[in-house]
Design an enzyme around this catalytic site. Structure first.
Site, PDB file in Angstrom:
ATOM      1  N   ARG A 152       0.811  -1.228   0.000  1.00  0.00           N
ATOM      2  CA  ARG A 152       0.000   0.000   0.000  1.00  0.00           C
ATOM      3  C   ARG A 152       0.845   1.278   0.000  1.00  0.00           C
ATOM      4  NH1 ARG A 152      -2.696  -3.282   3.366  1.00  0.00           N
ATOM      5  NH2 ARG A 152      -4.603  -4.139   2.466  1.00  0.00           N
TER       6      ARG A 152
ATOM      7  N   LYS B 215       1.574  11.504 -11.066  1.00  0.00           N
ATOM      8  CA  LYS B 215       0.786  10.548 -11.867  1.00  0.00           C
ATOM      9  C   LYS B 215       1.653   9.332 -12.150  1.00  0.00           C
ATOM     10  CE  LYS B 215      -2.241  13.580 -14.568  1.00  0.00           C
ATOM     11  NZ  LYS B 215      -2.574  13.926 -15.967  1.00  0.00           N
TER      12      LYS B 215
ATOM     13  N   GLU C  64       7.556  19.701 -25.076  1.00  0.00           N
ATOM     14  CA  GLU C  64       6.857  19.952 -23.805  1.00  0.00           C
ATOM     15  C   GLU C  64       7.397  21.227 -23.138  1.00  0.00           C
ATOM     16  OE1 GLU C  64       4.225  18.309 -22.664  1.00  0.00           O
ATOM     17  OE2 GLU C  64       4.319  16.262 -23.433  1.00  0.00           O
TER      18      GLU C  64
ATOM     19  N   LYS D 253       5.555  23.276 -13.727  1.00  0.00           N
ATOM     20  CA  LYS D 253       4.789  22.052 -13.449  1.00  0.00           C
ATOM     21  C   LYS D 253       4.501  21.951 -11.955  1.00  0.00           C
ATOM     22  CE  LYS D 253       3.358  17.615 -14.263  1.00  0.00           C
ATOM     23  NZ  LYS D 253       3.418  16.428 -15.087  1.00  0.00           N
TER      24      LYS D 253
ATOM     25  N   GLU E 153      -5.910  17.479 -10.984  1.00  0.00           N
ATOM     26  CA  GLU E 153      -6.326  17.925 -12.301  1.00  0.00           C
ATOM     27  C   GLU E 153      -7.821  18.185 -12.424  1.00  0.00           C
ATOM     28  OE1 GLU E 153      -4.084  15.989 -15.441  1.00  0.00           O
ATOM     29  OE2 GLU E 153      -5.669  16.472 -16.851  1.00  0.00           O
TER      30      GLU E 153
ATOM     31  N   ARG F  41      -4.694  22.586 -13.461  1.00  0.00           N
ATOM     32  CA  ARG F  41      -3.712  21.673 -14.059  1.00  0.00           C
ATOM     33  C   ARG F  41      -4.056  21.380 -15.507  1.00  0.00           C
ATOM     34  NH1 ARG F  41      -1.176  16.240 -11.063  1.00  0.00           N
ATOM     35  NH2 ARG F  41       0.242  15.670 -12.721  1.00  0.00           N
TER      36      ARG F  41
ATOM     37  N   ASN G 165      -2.605  20.566 -20.513  1.00  0.00           N
ATOM     38  CA  ASN G 165      -3.095  19.765 -21.632  1.00  0.00           C
ATOM     39  C   ASN G 165      -3.041  20.521 -22.954  1.00  0.00           C
ATOM     40  OD1 ASN G 165      -3.678  17.454 -20.176  1.00  0.00           O
ATOM     41  ND2 ASN G 165      -5.672  18.235 -19.539  1.00  0.00           N
TER      42      ASN G 165
ATOM     43  N   HIS H  94      -2.523  18.814 -26.238  1.00  0.00           N
ATOM     44  CA  HIS H  94      -2.694  17.382 -25.995  1.00  0.00           C
ATOM     45  C   HIS H  94      -4.003  16.821 -26.522  1.00  0.00           C
ATOM     46  CE1 HIS H  94       0.903  17.871 -23.679  1.00  0.00           C
ATOM     47  NE2 HIS H  94       0.917  16.618 -23.289  1.00  0.00           N
TER      48      HIS H  94
ATOM     49  N   HIS I 260      -3.119  13.750 -28.523  1.00  0.00           N
ATOM     50  CA  HIS I 260      -3.515  12.391 -28.144  1.00  0.00           C
ATOM     51  C   HIS I 260      -4.275  11.702 -29.272  1.00  0.00           C
ATOM     52  CE1 HIS I 260      -3.222  13.197 -23.551  1.00  0.00           C
ATOM     53  NE2 HIS I 260      -2.114  12.635 -24.008  1.00  0.00           N
TER      54      HIS I 260
ATOM     55  N   HIS J 244       5.483  10.969 -28.190  1.00  0.00           N
ATOM     56  CA  HIS J 244       4.413  11.770 -27.603  1.00  0.00           C
ATOM     57  C   HIS J 244       4.627  13.280 -27.836  1.00  0.00           C
ATOM     58  CE1 HIS J 244       1.584  13.327 -24.672  1.00  0.00           C
ATOM     59  NE2 HIS J 244       2.585  13.950 -24.068  1.00  0.00           N
TER      60      HIS J 244
HETATM   61  N1  LIG Z   1       3.326  10.728 -15.170  1.00  0.00           N
HETATM   62  C1  LIG Z   1       3.150  11.791 -15.924  1.00  0.00           C
HETATM   63  O1  LIG Z   1       2.691  12.836 -15.485  1.00  0.00           O
HETATM   64  C2  LIG Z   1       3.558  11.712 -17.365  1.00  0.00           C
HETATM   65  C3  LIG Z   1       3.684  12.881 -18.109  1.00  0.00           C
HETATM   66  C4  LIG Z   1       4.122  12.784 -19.415  1.00  0.00           C
HETATM   67  C5  LIG Z   1       4.420  11.552 -19.960  1.00  0.00           C
HETATM   68  N2  LIG Z   1       4.283  10.418 -19.210  1.00  0.00           N
HETATM   69  C6  LIG Z   1       4.623   9.094 -19.757  1.00  0.00           C
HETATM   70  O2  LIG Z   1       6.009   9.066 -20.047  1.00  0.00           O
HETATM   71  C7  LIG Z   1       6.229   8.093 -21.052  1.00  0.00           C
HETATM   72  C8  LIG Z   1       7.233   8.621 -22.038  1.00  0.00           C
HETATM   73  O3  LIG Z   1       8.437   8.884 -21.377  1.00  0.00           O
HETATM   74  P1  LIG Z   1       9.797   9.096 -22.180  1.00  0.00           P
HETATM   75  O4  LIG Z   1       9.568  10.022 -23.295  1.00  0.00           O
HETATM   76  O5  LIG Z   1      10.832   9.422 -21.174  1.00  0.00           O
HETATM   77  O6  LIG Z   1      10.035   7.692 -22.885  1.00  0.00           O
HETATM   78  P2  LIG Z   1      10.766   6.352 -22.432  1.00  0.00           P
HETATM   79  O7  LIG Z   1      10.745   6.139 -20.980  1.00  0.00           O
HETATM   80  O8  LIG Z   1      10.227   5.290 -23.299  1.00  0.00           O
HETATM   81  O9  LIG Z   1      12.292   6.637 -22.849  1.00  0.00           O
HETATM   82  C9  LIG Z   1      12.595   6.823 -24.206  1.00  0.00           C
HETATM   83  C10 LIG Z   1      13.814   5.996 -24.627  1.00  0.00           C
HETATM   84  O10 LIG Z   1      14.993   6.618 -24.129  1.00  0.00           O
HETATM   85  C11 LIG Z   1      15.824   5.654 -23.488  1.00  0.00           C
HETATM   86  N3  LIG Z   1      16.598   6.395 -22.482  1.00  0.00           N
HETATM   87  C12 LIG Z   1      16.186   6.856 -21.290  1.00  0.00           C
HETATM   88  N4  LIG Z   1      17.134   7.607 -20.720  1.00  0.00           N
HETATM   89  C13 LIG Z   1      18.185   7.604 -21.565  1.00  0.00           C
HETATM   90  C14 LIG Z   1      19.468   8.222 -21.553  1.00  0.00           C
HETATM   91  N5  LIG Z   1      19.846   9.032 -20.555  1.00  0.00           N
HETATM   92  N6  LIG Z   1      20.294   8.001 -22.603  1.00  0.00           N
HETATM   93  C15 LIG Z   1      19.905   7.208 -23.636  1.00  0.00           C
HETATM   94  N7  LIG Z   1      18.705   6.622 -23.724  1.00  0.00           N
HETATM   95  C16 LIG Z   1      17.849   6.827 -22.688  1.00  0.00           C
HETATM   96  C17 LIG Z   1      14.872   4.631 -22.977  1.00  0.00           C
HETATM   97  O11 LIG Z   1      15.519   3.405 -22.791  1.00  0.00           O
HETATM   98  C18 LIG Z   1      13.822   4.583 -24.086  1.00  0.00           C
HETATM   99  O12 LIG Z   1      14.251   3.732 -25.113  1.00  0.00           O
HETATM  100  C19 LIG Z   1       4.880   7.774 -21.654  1.00  0.00           C
HETATM  101  O13 LIG Z   1       4.498   6.474 -21.272  1.00  0.00           O
HETATM  102  C20 LIG Z   1       3.951   8.793 -21.045  1.00  0.00           C
HETATM  103  O14 LIG Z   1       2.639   8.311 -20.849  1.00  0.00           O
HETATM  104  C21 LIG Z   1       3.861  10.489 -17.930  1.00  0.00           C
HETATM  105 ZN   LIG Z   2       2.631  15.548 -22.653  1.00  0.00          ZN
END
Ligand SMILES: NC(=O)c1ccc[n+]([C@@H]2O[C@H](COP(=O)([O-])OP(=O)(O)OC[C@H]3O[C@@H](n4cnc5c(N)ncnc54)[C@H](O)[C@@H]3O)[C@@H](O)[C@H]2O)c1
Ligand SMILES: [Zn+2]
Length: 369
Positions: free
Chosen positions: A127, A149, A191, A233, A243, A247, A251, A254, A258, A271
């Site tokens: 938990r 999130k 972003e 942020k 949100e 917040r 978006n 987005h 999306h 993304h």
């Molecule tokens: N929680 C939230 O508020 C929130 C907000 C925006 C996005 N997200 C989520 O985040 C995800 C996308 O995250 P992302 O863009 O970081 O993608 P990701 O985590 O898939 O990373 C992208 C690629 O970069 C590689 N990588 C990571 N760090 C590296 C580094 N320092 N050097 C070389 N390669 C590296 C990873 O192995 C991967 O192949 C989505 O699933 C999205 O839904 C969440």
């Molecule tokens: Zn985004």
């Protein structure tokens, strides 16, 4: 909220006082070497476990293990298609095998996929155990690591399973971005432009002005844009943790973004790239309404174009994007809430966008009939 230091290389600390927890986001070059010390300073539970991906671990794991005693890392794949409950299940298995308990801190070390999945594991294992994010992509550093999130995708929809679970700390070292592929880096920059458009003209102008140094991953260029994005942020999340209101401005870009991701089954665009198009659509809409000056729309289009080419859209129809928007999470009581820019650094949320206006905006940006 933000303590700026005169020297750009000094760490910047931003406190995020959300209703459920107050935590610090610390940004500084070389901070990876200080993760253990920072965890000790905030009194994070003494047993530390790290969840990372094989790639991130190969690139930066040795440095992190020198800074914090963690034993064997828990490594899981981090493609978007692995962002699902079965991967979280593997993390639970590893936590149980390692005997993780309430005296443990789970450190996530990777991009947004690792942060969201391992964060969800931390939120639900026993938990909830202490969680610290050490994000390694630009997108994770400016966006996903802050705000609480966490979650995974369901076969029928992105991020459908999840929770709000604030971390105990976020430690950001921009130097890890040196190994990030250029396309991933750019995806995060869209972003940053979003934060500039919604909330900070100086941030927007800085990205336009310092583009070359930013792409060169120069620390003096990265620190201010990451810090300012985190500050925005953090402020928005503090005002509206779940949100329900303010917040939603984050978006911006987005809604169409999306839809674009969904229509291409999350395969064609990163993304951030989809958000790049989404911001252009919102700006066209706002300009057509007379809510945004033509020069500001032009400035947004110019900075987006300056980052490099976006994947093509000419084969995608405006009708398909419109159809996908009908399934948007931002539909409240049957009305689509749309974030429109009104100037660089200012937005308005409207709920009276007509399909015809949207169609025109989509066509202007380059979607097919
Ligand atoms: N929680 C939230 O508020 C929130 C907000 C925006 C996005 N997200 C989520 O985040 C995800 C996308 O995250 P992302 O863009 O970081 O993608 P990701 O985590 O898939 O990373 C992208 C690629 O970069 C590689 N990588 C990571 N760090 C590296 C580094 N320092 N050097 C070389 N390669 C590296 C990873 O192995 C991967 O192949 C989505 O699933 C999205 O839904 C969440
Ligand atoms: Zn985004």
């Amino acid at each position: 909220m933000l303590s700026y230091h005169p020297h750009p290389m000094d760490p910047v600390r931003i406190d995020v006082p959300t209703p459920s927890r107050t935590y610090a986001v610390t940004i500084g070059d070389g901070l990876l070497d200080r993760v253990g010390a920072i965890l000790d300073e905030i009194g994070a539970p003494a047993r530390r476990l790290v969840v990372s991906s094989p790639l991130v671990w190969r690139l930066h794991g040795a440095q992190l293990s020198r800074a914090v005693a963690i034993g064997e890392p828990i490594l899981v794949p981090d493609g978007e298609r692995y962002k699902q409950l079965s991967t979280v299940s593997r993390i639970y298995d590893a936590l149980v095998r390692a005997g993780a308990d309430r005296a443990s801190t789970l450190v996530t070390f990777g991009g947004g996929v690792i942060g969201d999945m391992a964060g969800f594991a931390a939120a639900t294992y026993l938990r909830g155990i202490a969680l610290v994010h050490v994000p390694t992509t630009l997108l994770a550093q400016v966006d996903s690591a802050i705000g609480g999130k966490v979650g995974v995708n369901h076969a029928l929809g992105k991020n459908m399973i999840g929770a709000f679970y604030q971390p105990h700390a976020v430690v950001i070292d921009p130097l890890v971005l040196a190994t990030l592929p250029r396309r991933e880096f750019r995806a995060g920059l869209y972003e940053v432009i979003k934060y500039g458009m919604t909330s900070s003209a100086p941030l927007f102008e800085r990205v336009a002005r310092d583009r070359k140094a930013i792409f060169g991953r120069a620390i003096e260029a990265l620190m201010p844009i990451i810090a300012e994005s985190c500050r925005i942020k953090g402020e928005v999340v503090t005002a509206d943790e779940r949100e329900a209101g303010p917040r939603r401005i984050l978006n911006f870009g987005h809604t169409a973004g999306h839809a674009l991701e969904a229509v291409t089954r999350f395969r064609r665009f990163r993304h951030g790239e989809a958000v790049g198009y989404g911001m252009l659509v919102a700006a066209e809409l706002a300009a057509a309404r007379g809510a945004l000056a033509a020069a500001d729309r032009e400035a947004l289009a110019t900075v987006i174009a300056s980052l490099g080419p976006l994947p093509p859209i000419a084969d995608l129809s405006a009708a398909a994007i419109l159809e996908a928007m009908q399934h948007d999470k931002k539909i409240v009581a049957g009305r689509l809430h749309f974030v429109l820019p009104t100037a660089i650094g200012a937005t308005a949320i409207v709920d009276d966008v007509k399909e015809a206006e949207l169609r025109t905006a989509l066509r202007k940006v380059g979607f097919a009939k």
